[in-house]
Enzyme design. Structure first.
Site, mmCIF file in Angstrom:
data_model
loop_
_atom_site.group_PDB
_atom_site.id
_atom_site.type_symbol
_atom_site.label_atom_id
_atom_site.label_comp_id
_atom_site.label_asym_id
_atom_site.label_seq_id
_atom_site.Cartn_x
_atom_site.Cartn_y
_atom_site.Cartn_z
ATOM 1 N N GLU A 327 -1.273 28.851 -1.223
ATOM 2 C CA GLU A 327 -0.287 28.063 -0.475
ATOM 3 C C GLU A 327 0.912 27.629 -1.317
ATOM 4 O O GLU A 327 1.280 26.459 -1.327
ATOM 5 C CB GLU A 327 -0.973 26.842 0.170
ATOM 6 C CG GLU A 327 -2.142 27.246 1.066
ATOM 7 C CD GLU A 327 -2.785 26.069 1.801
ATOM 8 O OE1 GLU A 327 -2.466 24.916 1.480
ATOM 9 O OE2 GLU A 327 -3.599 26.325 2.706
ATOM 10 N N ASN A 370 -2.560 33.734 -1.843
ATOM 11 C CA ASN A 370 -3.136 33.457 -0.519
ATOM 12 C C ASN A 370 -2.282 32.409 0.195
ATOM 13 O O ASN A 370 -1.826 31.452 -0.434
ATOM 14 C CB ASN A 370 -4.560 32.907 -0.747
ATOM 15 C CG ASN A 370 -5.382 32.798 0.516
ATOM 16 O OD1 ASN A 370 -5.438 33.740 1.307
ATOM 17 N ND2 ASN A 370 -6.029 31.655 0.712
ATOM 18 N N HIS A 405 -5.592 31.054 10.097
ATOM 19 C CA HIS A 405 -6.078 29.927 10.893
ATOM 20 C C HIS A 405 -5.244 29.944 12.174
ATOM 21 O O HIS A 405 -4.103 29.481 12.185
ATOM 22 C CB HIS A 405 -5.894 28.606 10.139
ATOM 23 C CG HIS A 405 -6.742 28.508 8.916
ATOM 24 N ND1 HIS A 405 -8.119 28.410 8.984
ATOM 25 C CD2 HIS A 405 -6.436 28.509 7.599
ATOM 26 C CE1 HIS A 405 -8.609 28.347 7.747
ATOM 27 N NE2 HIS A 405 -7.616 28.411 6.894
ATOM 28 N N GLU A 434 -9.354 33.538 5.687
ATOM 29 C CA GLU A 434 -9.890 32.267 6.196
ATOM 30 C C GLU A 434 -9.814 32.208 7.720
ATOM 31 O O GLU A 434 -9.502 31.182 8.306
ATOM 32 C CB GLU A 434 -9.093 31.075 5.613
ATOM 33 C CG GLU A 434 -9.016 31.073 4.110
ATOM 34 C CD GLU A 434 -8.304 29.848 3.541
ATOM 35 O OE1 GLU A 434 -8.074 28.865 4.286
ATOM 36 O OE2 GLU A 434 -7.981 29.869 2.353
ATOM 37 N N ASP A 436 -10.124 31.635 11.490
ATOM 38 C CA ASP A 436 -10.827 30.954 12.567
ATOM 39 C C ASP A 436 -9.880 30.866 13.749
ATOM 40 O O ASP A 436 -8.667 30.979 13.586
ATOM 41 C CB ASP A 436 -11.429 29.593 12.166
ATOM 42 C CG ASP A 436 -10.515 28.708 11.341
ATOM 43 O OD1 ASP A 436 -9.280 28.874 11.431
ATOM 44 O OD2 ASP A 436 -11.041 27.829 10.630
HETATM 45 C C1 XIL Z 1 -10.706 23.288 3.481
HETATM 46 C C2 XIL Z 1 -12.213 23.097 3.466
HETATM 47 O O1 XIL Z 1 -12.792 23.945 4.420
HETATM 48 C C3 XIL Z 1 -12.555 21.653 3.758
HETATM 49 O O2 XIL Z 1 -13.943 21.441 3.642
HETATM 50 C C4 XIL Z 1 -11.804 20.746 2.793
HETATM 51 O O3 XIL Z 1 -12.040 19.404 3.137
HETATM 52 C C5 XIL Z 1 -10.315 21.039 2.838
HETATM 53 O O4 XIL Z 1 -10.095 22.410 2.571
HETATM 54 N N1 XIL Z 1 -6.698 26.437 3.547
HETATM 55 C C6 XIL Z 1 -7.432 26.692 2.420
HETATM 56 C C7 XIL Z 1 -8.809 26.173 2.300
HETATM 57 O O5 XIL Z 1 -6.972 27.464 1.558
HETATM 58 O O6 XIL Z 1 -9.145 25.902 0.979
HETATM 59 C C8 XIL Z 1 -9.020 24.958 3.142
HETATM 60 O O7 XIL Z 1 -10.397 24.599 3.088
HETATM 61 C C9 XIL Z 1 -8.570 25.214 4.566
HETATM 62 C C10 XIL Z 1 -7.097 25.542 4.600
#
Ligand code: XIL
Length: 647
Positions: A327, A370, A405, A434, A436
């Site tokens: 990020e 990422n 996401h 990641e 979802d």
């Molecule tokens: C999230 C975790 O899933 C949570 O448990 C934590 O509290 C916060 O981070 N982007 C990312 C991940 O790169 O590391 C994040 O994970 C979700 C968003």
């Protein structure tokens, strides 16, 4: 942390025509949640402390001064430190791999300064203690009772286990009441359904995990379906180097060992991020927050180097992919770079250093950059520009990670494809890191339970996105979901607190429609979805009114050809459509054009092709199909557009 998409854009659908759908029963629907079983009920109504004892010097005693329910509670006094307070020994009462819901009520004593309370579990194995936070800091006062509720799964063998309440800042007295600890008996996982890892073979499909996902039925589900894991938090800086040069692998090691034992790949997430990084990292030698000086830059890059050398070396070849930086893009900045402390103190050098050191320590590993929202053109382009620039300098970036996401409405397949396309010319690997699919379209919706029409929409998103990823198998080297099942998803508290259901398996670990979207879209079952108007949908359903003309244009023994024209009677343009109906005479669609057909039993759903998803208000769209029939061939009498009946 993340932009929340508000654009209401339906996922577009891939264009492949369906041939000869197999005769298969509807996708299984999970049984309703069974009743919780109580393991602890502390109401403090019998004049005893009900097995609660004190941590440290605090004193706990039954009290009738105030009560949450009834007339008694537990008074907690004489606290000499914030960690001192009430605790309950639960060793032998918790079983490995079971998820417990822990609920407690807290009220400060009169005169105590307002503070925050939190609820945790202390566990010890062979003398080594660990503290797991179950409910984070929650404001409490003397003015009323505040509830702390959270979920906890014990994932390791222990010889000491206690539940306790502490405060954040002050040592005032407080009361505890109506503590309950319960669990819902686990349902066995379905062993008679295909494994995701056997169906999707183009690349490993993974899940983000915590220790809880590796034990009991969760461990069985993980091992059955997934070929890769990403520790969701265990490899972040706050977990691996909580204080300077003290490296701690107690959280991550068991996860990596689990992956190894099960032949799964591991994505290392993440070496550098602006979140979950302890404050000491950005504190100068005098103990003050760093400012942008040459000395601080040198110190920060030295800390970064030391961190990566230790963490990457600790895992050696067990971790073959690292998210080296996470990020770092902010497309709202003219230069596209996030204004993090990393950036403020080192400019781009933290990224250069991170990749260079990672390459040196882990020469075998693929090194990734990422980010989220990479489907948003401005963000994608800023990332592209940065990657191009750094690679031209010789910075060893091997791949781009797209977090994905997303939600049921956003983004479209076309936007997602453009995201992948953009990076093809760079000739690097791409991974979905990641994924979802939230059931919510915006931050204001909340559903008590996931509405069937959203779950159906979600299934189509998974279907279409996985179809796209598989088409791009030449570019994509792994796809990871951010979680195993809906009982443990970060979206339950992000961006707001509400129950979400973004994954392939439900809260009882049973396969959702989303699972069938990935594994066998012909088994997505539109008929099990009540119309959107019957659901708790907070915004108007996208159907909005429709008229359908259904015509049989040719017929012969055993077969017929049909033509359907759909008119959008709604006030808004359709940005993706899905038309469903039911056959009364056992007809079965064998092929479709200008749309994609799926059939389960009598229920047919045709979704738009990639080029005809948009239908203006008053506009029409047509598609055709071939089908089989025997005996009779009555036309369907009712249609639904995007889950809403056409009148
Ligand atoms: C999230 C975790 O899933 C949570 O448990 C934590 O509290 C916060 O981070 N982007 C990312 C991940 O790169 O590391 C994040 O994970 C979700 C968003």
């Amino acid at each position: 942390m993340r932009l929340t998409p508000t654009r209401a854009v339906l996922a577009l659908l891939t264009a492949a025509a369906l041939t000869a759908p197999a005769l298969i029963a509807a996708a299984p629907v999970a049984a309703a949640d069974p009743t919780p079983v109580a393991v602890v009920t502390s109401e403090f109504e019998d004049g005893t402390a009900q097995d609660w004892t004190a941590r440290g010097a605090a004193v706990v005693a039954p009290s009738d001064a105030v009560a949450h329910g009834g007339t008694g509670s537990l008074a907690v006094t004489a606290r000499a430190a914030t960690w001192q307070g009430p605790m309950l020994d639960v060793l032998g009462r918790f079983t490995l791999g079971t998820q417990y819901t822990i609920s407690a009520w807290v009220r400060l004593a009169d005169g105590a300064a307002a503070d925050s309370a939190r609820l945790s579990v202390e566990r010890r194995s062979a003398g080594v203690a660990a503290y797991d936070q179950v409910v984070g800091n929650t404001a409490v006062t003397a003015g009323g009772w505040v509830n702390l509720t959270g979920r906890y799964t014990l994932a390791t063998e222990v010889d000491f286990l206690s539940v306790y309440v502490e405060t954040a800042n002050t040592t005032g007295s407080f009361f505890l009441d109506d503590v309950s600890i319960s669990y819902v008996p686990a349902q066995p996982i379905q062993t008679d359904i295909p494994s995701v890892r056997d169906v999707v073979t183009e690349f490993p499909v993974g899940a983000a995990i915590t220790a809880a996902e590796t034990v009991g039925v969760h461990g069985q589900l993980l091992a059955k379906h997934f070929a890769s894991v990403t520790p969701g938090n265990a490899l972040k800086w706050d977990a691996t180097e909580p204080s300077e040069n003290t490296f701690r692998y107690t959280e991550a090691d068991p996860l990596i060992a689990y992956a190894k034992a099960h032949g799964m790949a591991v994505r290392g997430h993440t070496l550098v991020w602006h979140n979950q990084t302890p404050a000491w990292v950005f504190t100068d030698e005098a103990g003050a927050p760093m400012t942008a000086t040459a000395a601080n830059k040198e110190l920060l890059l030295a800390r970064l180097t030391n961190h990566i050398r230790n963490v990457a070396a600790h895992y050696g070849t067990d971790i073959a992919v690292w998210d080296v930086v996470n990020e770092v893009i902010d497309e709202s900045q003219a230069d596209g770079l996030r204004r993090s402390q990393w950036y403020a103190i080192t400019g781009l050098d933290y990224i250069r250093t991170a990749f260079t050191v990672a390459r040196e320590v882990a020469p075998h590993a693929k090194l990734f950059i990422n980010d989220y929202n990479t489907n948003v053109p401005a963000k994608r382009d800023a990332l592209f520009n940065l990657v191009s620039k750094l690679r031209a300098e010789g910075v060893p970036i091997d791949g781009v990670g797209h977090q994905m996401h997303v939600n049921v409405d956003w983004p479209t397949v076309a936007e997602t494809e453009a995201m992948l396309q953009k990076f093809v010319p760079l000739g690097l690997e791409q991974q979905i890191t990641e994924m979802d699919v939230s059931i919510y379209r915006n931050n204001s919706e909340t559903f008590p339970a996931p509405p069937a029409d959203r779950l159906l929409q979600q299934a189509y998103v998974y279907r279409d996105m996985f179809a796209l990823f598989r088409e791009y198998a030449g570019e994509i080297t792994s796809v990871t979901l951010w979680g195993l099942a809906d009982d443990n998803t970060w979206l339950d508290t992000f961006p707001v607190t509400r129950k979400d259901a973004p994954l392939l398996f439900d809260t009882t670990l049973q396969a959702k429609q989303a699972y069938w979207g990935v594994v066998d879209p012909s088994r997505i079952s539109p008929s099990s979805s009540p119309s959107a108007s019957a659901s708790a949908s907070a915004s108007p359903a996208p159907g909005g009114g429709c008229a359908v003309s259904y015509r049989v244009t040719g017929s012969w023994p055993g077969g017929f050809q049909g033509d359907v024209t759909l008119t959008n009677l709604g006030r808004a343009a359709l940005t993706g459509w899905s038309l469903s109906w039911s056959y009364a005479d056992g007809q079965r669609i064998t092929q479709a054009w200008n749309g994609t057909a799926a059939q389960t039993g009598a229920a047919v759903t045709v979704t738009n092709a990639s080029w005809n998803g948009t239908v203006a208000p008053g506009g029409t769209v047509s598609f055709g199909f071939l089908a089989s029939w025997t005996g009779a061939n009555r036309a369907p009498t009712a249609f639904a557009l995007n889950g809403v009946s056409c009148t």
